[in-house]
Write an enzyme that holds these catalytic residues in place. Structure first.
Site, mmCIF file in Angstrom:
data_model
loop_
_atom_site.group_PDB
_atom_site.id
_atom_site.type_symbol
_atom_site.label_atom_id
_atom_site.label_comp_id
_atom_site.label_asym_id
_atom_site.label_seq_id
_atom_site.Cartn_x
_atom_site.Cartn_y
_atom_site.Cartn_z
ATOM 1 N N GLY A 20 0.838 -1.199 0.000
ATOM 2 C CA GLY A 20 0.000 0.000 0.000
ATOM 3 C C GLY A 20 0.871 1.246 0.000
ATOM 4 O O GLY A 20 0.562 2.247 0.656
ATOM 5 N N ALA A 21 1.953 1.203 -0.795
ATOM 6 C CA ALA A 21 2.944 2.285 -0.777
ATOM 7 C C ALA A 21 2.566 3.430 -1.703
ATOM 8 O O ALA A 21 3.284 4.424 -1.769
ATOM 9 C CB ALA A 21 4.311 1.723 -1.175
ATOM 10 N N ASN A 22 1.450 3.300 -2.423
ATOM 11 C CA ASN A 22 1.123 4.319 -3.422
ATOM 12 C C ASN A 22 0.279 5.474 -2.872
ATOM 13 O O ASN A 22 -0.123 6.364 -3.628
ATOM 14 C CB ASN A 22 0.424 3.678 -4.632
ATOM 15 C CG ASN A 22 -0.865 2.979 -4.261
ATOM 16 O OD1 ASN A 22 -1.288 3.038 -3.104
ATOM 17 N ND2 ASN A 22 -1.492 2.326 -5.227
ATOM 18 N N GLY A 24 -1.400 7.552 1.085
ATOM 19 C CA GLY A 24 -1.641 7.562 2.532
ATOM 20 C C GLY A 24 -0.387 7.315 3.355
ATOM 21 O O GLY A 24 0.707 7.833 3.068
ATOM 22 N N GLY A 26 1.374 4.552 3.761
ATOM 23 C CA GLY A 26 2.412 3.758 3.091
ATOM 24 C C GLY A 26 3.351 4.620 2.266
ATOM 25 O O GLY A 26 4.563 4.362 2.205
ATOM 26 N N SER A 149 -5.514 -1.193 14.316
ATOM 27 C CA SER A 149 -6.355 0.001 14.455
ATOM 28 C C SER A 149 -7.071 -0.107 15.792
ATOM 29 O O SER A 149 -7.152 -1.199 16.373
ATOM 30 C CB SER A 149 -7.363 0.001 13.303
ATOM 31 O OG SER A 149 -8.531 0.695 13.650
ATOM 32 N N TYR A 175 -14.131 -5.210 9.721
ATOM 33 C CA TYR A 175 -12.888 -4.430 9.870
ATOM 34 C C TYR A 175 -12.232 -4.758 11.215
ATOM 35 O O TYR A 175 -11.034 -5.044 11.285
ATOM 36 C CB TYR A 175 -13.180 -2.931 9.773
ATOM 37 C CG TYR A 175 -11.919 -2.074 9.800
ATOM 38 C CD1 TYR A 175 -10.952 -2.174 8.806
ATOM 39 C CD2 TYR A 175 -11.701 -1.148 10.832
ATOM 40 C CE1 TYR A 175 -9.796 -1.383 8.833
ATOM 41 C CE2 TYR A 175 -10.560 -0.353 10.857
ATOM 42 C CZ TYR A 175 -9.609 -0.475 9.863
ATOM 43 O OH TYR A 175 -8.465 0.309 9.888
#
Ligand code: NAP
Length: 310
Positions: A20-22, A24, A26, A149, A175
């Site tokens: 998820g580095a693309n 937020g 990350g 979370s 979640y």
């Protein structure tokens, strides 16, 4: 002492994989690791967004060592392909940040038929970590960072008879369950590292209340769910920046004194600098941890083999 990006030690020569580095959190984790000299593998789903993220870092840090690798955690085939490509390029991985996630979306299934939040937030990362383990165990100080979370507090243990919440789906329940699974995964991985005498630490973090695309996406994907809209409105007003949200992850990934099997979280639960906090209650339910591991191996067909280098 307040921990900040200034405390990140030199990462030159270290290889970090960030999911998820693309965008937020990350993206900010990738940026700071690269700034300190790490080679960062930006494992990302949306490739256009990933290229924009890469350019964004390069505009600020022209000599950043970055590599984008396609990864869709909602597909075990994609996880296998990504792991194979990463392993072929990197026989040693020092940091794995299992950051990608989705929150409180409408009921959907992954390519392999898993309930989406459990599939992406937990099972995909479980599989990725297992597949990258040989390279992680080559590091003299490997870190595997899992991202939970406060939603974990409402999470219940996975039911082996109904791992996909058939007939029992609720966006927040799903979640919470996936984020409790992130804690249980991190603790069991740390136990296995210690048992094997591995030079590796598994650490879990909560980033805080952070203004990213997480809440906006949950609104989009539920067609404007009421509680989703509430959290979106709240985070745009009161959320920390993604850069501040990245701090707990960066501390777990780089602080020489970070403690395996611990939780790092903002000092005031959702706001503030990263500190170590105890894990209590359901987080330490050993029966639930063992069940999660069994279910994860059964569902993914992937087992862990923690054999440290000689
Ligand atoms: N923001 C908060 O307040 C908060 C609070 C507690 C915990 N967290 C946790 O922090 C982590 C990062 O979230 P964020 O706040 O930075 O949200 P974000 O901006 O929405 O980022 C989520 C990331 O996950 C990726 N992702 C989603 N589905 C994926 C899939 N199937 N395969 C691969 N990547 C996928 C997204 O990539 P694409 O855009 O390409 O799909 C994106 O890069 C999550 O684990 C979240 O649960 C966040």
């Amino acid at each position: 002492m307040t921990w900040s990006n200034d405390d990140i030690p030199d990462q030159t020569g270290r290889v970090a994989v960030v999911t998820g580095a693309n965008g937020g959190i990350g993206l900010e984790v990738s940026r700071e690791l690269a700034r300190r000299g790490a080679h960062v593998v930006m494992a990302s789903r949306d490739q256009e967004k990933a290229e924009r993220a890469r350019q964004d870092i390069l505009a600020e840090i022209p000599d950043a060592s970055l590599e984008v690798q396609p990864l869709d955690l909602a597909s075990l085939a994609s996880v296998r392909e990504a792991a194979a490509r990463i392993l072929a390029a990197h026989p040693r991985i020092d940091v794995l940040v299992n950051n990608a996630g989705v929150m409180a979306i409408s009921e959907r299934r992954t390519e392999d038929g898993f309930e989406m939040q459990f599939g992406v937030n937990h099972l995909g990362h479980f599989a990725l970590t297992a597949l990258l383990l040989p390279a992680l165990l080559e590091s003299p100080d490997a870190r595997v960072v899992s991202v939970t979370s406060t939603g974990r507090h409402s999470g219940r243990a996975v039911d082996p008879a109904n791992p996909n919440l058939d007939g029992r789906y609720d966006p927040w329940r799903a979640y919470g369950r996936s984020k409790l699974a992130n804690v249980h995964f991190a603790l069991e991985l740390e136990r296995r590292f210690r048992e094997a005498g591995a030079h590796a630490r598994s650490i879990v973090v909560h980033p805080g209340f952070v203004n990213t695309d997480l809440q906006a996406r949950s609104v989009r994907e539920t067609g404007g769910g009421r509680s989703q809209r509430f959290f979106h409105a709240a985070v745009t007003r009161y959320g920390m920046t993604p850069a501040r949200g990245a701090l707990s992850l960066l501390r777990a990934a780089t602080d020489p004194d970070a403690v395996g099997g611990s939780l790092y979280t903002p000092e005031w639960v959702n706001w503030g600098p990263p500190v170590r906090r105890p894990l209590i209650g359901r987080s330490r339910d050993e029966e639930a941890i063992a069940t999660l591991w069994e279910v994860s191996e059964r569902e993914t067909g992937i087992t862990f083999d923690v054999k440290p280098r000689a």
